[in-house]
Design a protein around this motif. Structure first.
Motif, PDB file in Angstrom:
ATOM      1  N   GLU A  94      -6.013 -36.317 -84.558  1.00 27.91           N
ATOM      2  CA  GLU A  94      -6.055 -35.239 -85.546  1.00 27.91           C
ATOM      3  C   GLU A  94      -4.692 -34.576 -85.517  1.00 27.91           C
ATOM      4  O   GLU A  94      -4.200 -34.204 -84.449  1.00 27.91           O
ATOM      5  CB  GLU A  94      -7.145 -34.232 -85.201  1.00 27.91           C
ATOM      6  CG  GLU A  94      -8.542 -34.813 -85.312  1.00 27.91           C
ATOM      7  CD  GLU A  94      -9.620 -33.768 -85.057  1.00 27.91           C
ATOM      8  OE1 GLU A  94      -9.411 -32.586 -85.391  1.00 27.91           O
ATOM      9  OE2 GLU A  94     -10.657 -34.165 -84.526  1.00 27.91           O
ATOM     10  N   ILE A  95      -4.073 -34.448 -86.679  1.00 26.26           N
ATOM     11  CA  ILE A  95      -2.730 -33.873 -86.763  1.00 26.26           C
ATOM     12  C   ILE A  95      -2.795 -32.647 -87.667  1.00 26.26           C
ATOM     13  O   ILE A  95      -3.208 -32.732 -88.826  1.00 26.26           O
ATOM     14  CB  ILE A  95      -1.720 -34.908 -87.313  1.00 26.26           C
ATOM     15  CG1 ILE A  95      -1.690 -36.129 -86.407  1.00 26.26           C
ATOM     16  CG2 ILE A  95      -0.340 -34.270 -87.469  1.00 26.26           C
ATOM     17  CD1 ILE A  95      -0.886 -37.292 -86.954  1.00 26.26           C
ATOM     18  N   TYR A  96      -2.403 -31.508 -87.122  1.00 26.54           N
ATOM     19  CA  TYR A  96      -2.405 -30.253 -87.859  1.00 26.54           C
ATOM     20  C   TYR A  96      -0.961 -29.805 -88.069  1.00 26.54           C
ATOM     21  O   TYR A  96      -0.171 -29.815 -87.133  1.00 26.54           O
ATOM     22  CB  TYR A  96      -3.152 -29.164 -87.078  1.00 26.54           C
ATOM     23  CG  TYR A  96      -4.566 -29.550 -86.734  1.00 26.54           C
ATOM     24  CD1 TYR A  96      -5.586 -29.415 -87.668  1.00 26.54           C
ATOM     25  CD2 TYR A  96      -4.876 -30.052 -85.477  1.00 26.54           C
ATOM     26  CE1 TYR A  96      -6.892 -29.778 -87.350  1.00 26.54           C
ATOM     27  CE2 TYR A  96      -6.169 -30.419 -85.148  1.00 26.54           C
ATOM     28  CZ  TYR A  96      -7.175 -30.274 -86.091  1.00 26.54           C
ATOM     29  OH  TYR A  96      -8.459 -30.636 -85.772  1.00 26.54           O
ATOM     30  N   VAL A  97      -0.656 -29.411 -89.282  1.00 25.02           N
ATOM     31  CA  VAL A  97       0.683 -28.932 -89.608  1.00 25.02           C
ATOM     32  C   VAL A  97       0.625 -27.416 -89.746  1.00 25.02           C
ATOM     33  O   VAL A  97      -0.214 -26.883 -90.472  1.00 25.02           O
ATOM     34  CB  VAL A  97       1.204 -29.575 -90.910  1.00 25.02           C
ATOM     35  CG1 VAL A  97       2.575 -29.021 -91.273  1.00 25.02           C
ATOM     36  CG2 VAL A  97       1.243 -31.103 -90.766  1.00 25.02           C
ATOM     37  N   THR A  98       1.502 -26.747 -89.014  1.00 23.57           N
ATOM     38  CA  THR A  98       1.595 -25.294 -89.078  1.00 23.57           C
ATOM     39  C   THR A  98       3.054 -24.892 -89.230  1.00 23.57           C
ATOM     40  O   THR A  98       3.948 -25.727 -89.116  1.00 23.57           O
ATOM     41  CB  THR A  98       1.025 -24.623 -87.810  1.00 23.57           C
ATOM     42  OG1 THR A  98       1.826 -25.037 -86.697  1.00 23.57           O
ATOM     43  CG2 THR A  98      -0.414 -25.020 -87.567  1.00 23.57           C
ATOM     44  N   SER A  99       3.293 -23.644 -89.492  1.00 24.09           N
ATOM     45  CA  SER A  99       4.652 -23.132 -89.515  1.00 24.09           C
ATOM     46  C   SER A  99       4.740 -21.895 -88.634  1.00 24.09           C
ATOM     47  O   SER A  99       3.736 -21.263 -88.355  1.00 24.09           O
ATOM     48  CB  SER A  99       5.110 -22.735 -90.899  1.00 24.09           C
ATOM     49  OG  SER A  99       4.302 -23.078 -91.906  1.00 24.09           O
ATOM     50  N   ALA A 100       5.934 -21.596 -88.236  1.00 24.77           N
ATOM     51  CA  ALA A 100       6.171 -20.445 -87.373  1.00 24.77           C
ATOM     52  C   ALA A 100       5.926 -19.148 -88.148  1.00 24.77           C
ATOM     53  O   ALA A 100       6.131 -19.078 -89.357  1.00 24.77           O
ATOM     54  CB  ALA A 100       7.596 -20.479 -86.835  1.00 24.77           C
ATOM     55  N   ALA A 101       5.486 -18.131 -87.429  1.00 21.53           N
ATOM     56  CA  ALA A 101       5.293 -16.808 -87.996  1.00 21.53           C
ATOM     57  C   ALA A 101       5.979 -15.783 -87.104  1.00 21.53           C
ATOM     58  O   ALA A 101       6.347 -16.090 -85.973  1.00 21.53           O
ATOM     59  CB  ALA A 101       3.796 -16.496 -88.103  1.00 21.53           C
ATOM     60  N   ASP A 102       6.162 -14.599 -87.608  1.00 18.46           N
ATOM     61  CA  ASP A 102       6.847 -13.548 -86.850  1.00 18.46           C
ATOM     62  C   ASP A 102       6.080 -13.123 -85.619  1.00 18.46           C
ATOM     63  O   ASP A 102       6.668 -12.695 -84.640  1.00 18.46           O
ATOM     64  CB  ASP A 102       7.116 -12.331 -87.740  1.00 18.46           C
ATOM     65  CG  ASP A 102       8.227 -12.587 -88.734  1.00 18.46           C
ATOM     66  OD1 ASP A 102       9.038 -13.493 -88.511  1.00 18.46           O
ATOM     67  OD2 ASP A 102       8.262 -11.877 -89.757  1.00 18.46           O
ATOM     68  N   GLY A 103       4.769 -13.204 -85.639  1.00 15.95           N
ATOM     69  CA  GLY A 103       3.974 -12.772 -84.497  1.00 15.95           C
ATOM     70  C   GLY A 103       3.634 -11.297 -84.570  1.00 15.95           C
ATOM     71  O   GLY A 103       3.867 -10.625 -85.562  1.00 15.95           O
ATOM     72  N   ALA A 104       3.087 -10.809 -83.492  1.00 16.35           N
ATOM     73  CA  ALA A 104       2.629  -9.420 -83.439  1.00 16.35           C
ATOM     74  C   ALA A 104       3.798  -8.470 -83.189  1.00 16.35           C
ATOM     75  O   ALA A 104       4.787  -8.839 -82.552  1.00 16.35           O
ATOM     76  CB  ALA A 104       1.589  -9.261 -82.347  1.00 16.35           C
ATOM     77  N   GLU A 105       3.647  -7.268 -83.687  1.00 22.99           N
ATOM     78  CA  GLU A 105       4.653  -6.233 -83.464  1.00 22.99           C
ATOM     79  C   GLU A 105       4.008  -5.035 -82.803  1.00 22.99           C
ATOM     80  O   GLU A 105       2.837  -4.750 -83.013  1.00 22.99           O
ATOM     81  CB  GLU A 105       5.251  -5.775 -84.796  1.00 22.99           C
ATOM     82  CG  GLU A 105       6.163  -6.781 -85.439  1.00 22.99           C
ATOM     83  CD  GLU A 105       6.829  -6.202 -86.682  1.00 22.99           C
ATOM     84  OE1 GLU A 105       7.065  -4.985 -86.727  1.00 22.99           O
ATOM     85  OE2 GLU A 105       7.100  -6.981 -87.586  1.00 22.99           O
ATOM     86  N   GLU A 106       4.795  -4.339 -82.022  1.00 24.76           N
ATOM     87  CA  GLU A 106       4.332  -3.106 -81.422  1.00 24.76           C
ATOM     88  C   GLU A 106       4.378  -2.024 -82.486  1.00 24.76           C
ATOM     89  O   GLU A 106       5.353  -1.905 -83.247  1.00 24.76           O
ATOM     90  CB  GLU A 106       5.257  -2.733 -80.259  1.00 24.76           C
ATOM     91  CG  GLU A 106       4.694  -1.698 -79.357  1.00 24.76           C
ATOM     92  CD  GLU A 106       5.576  -1.486 -78.147  1.00 24.76           C
ATOM     93  OE1 GLU A 106       5.736  -0.332 -77.761  1.00 24.76           O
ATOM     94  OE2 GLU A 106       6.093  -2.482 -77.619  1.00 24.76           O
ATOM     95  N   ILE A 107       3.332  -1.230 -82.561  1.00 24.10           N
ATOM     96  CA  ILE A 107       3.278  -0.176 -83.608  1.00 24.10           C
ATOM     97  C   ILE A 107       3.735   1.144 -83.024  1.00 24.10           C
ATOM     98  O   ILE A 107       3.533   1.510 -81.953  1.00 24.10           O
ATOM     99  CB  ILE A 107       1.853  -0.035 -84.165  1.00 24.10           C
ATOM    100  CG1 ILE A 107       1.450  -1.344 -84.817  1.00 24.10           C
ATOM    101  CG2 ILE A 107       1.769   1.112 -85.136  1.00 24.10           C
ATOM    102  CD1 ILE A 107       0.035  -1.363 -85.353  1.00 24.10           C
TER     103      ILE A 107
END
Length: 107
Positions: A94-107
């Motif tokens: 099974e091959i899943y394609v994803t892309s990078a994201a900025d992630g969580a930020e401190e508020i």
């Protein structure tokens, strides 16, 4: 980890990919938490043009690999991995394609 973060901060995917490769080698050889199937996936990935790096991910002893692949090469990557893995194991990955994201930020 610091070198990997530094490579990503300056978008040096080649350096980050080399660190991914070295991480897999260490997990396989030093910690012995890889397996034949994961090593096969990583080995196949290294044969594909446009792959910067590949390594196992998760707890080891089976499971998944993560691969950093040039977006223009994803289609050929998927086809090569699926064919090579099936030839060696008679199993379809099974091959899943994803892309990078900025992630969580401190508020």
């Amino acid at each position: 980890t610091l070198a990997a973060a530094g490579a990503l901060e300056v978008l040096n995917l080649a350096s980050f990919g080399l660190l991914m490769n070295e991480s897999h080698r260490s997990l396989r050889d030093d910690y012995e938490v890889s397996c034949r199937e994961l090593d096969l996936l990583v080995s196949l990935a290294h044969e594909v043009d446009g792959v910067y790096g590949a390594r196992m991910t998760g707890a080891g002893f089976g499971g998944c690999t993560i691969n950093l692949v040039d977006s223009d090469k994803v289609k050929s990557f998927k086809a090569y991995i699926a064919e090579g893995y099936y030839k060696a194991t008679k199993l379809l990955p099974e091959i899943y394609v994803t892309s990078a994201a900025d992630g969580a930020e401190e508020i």
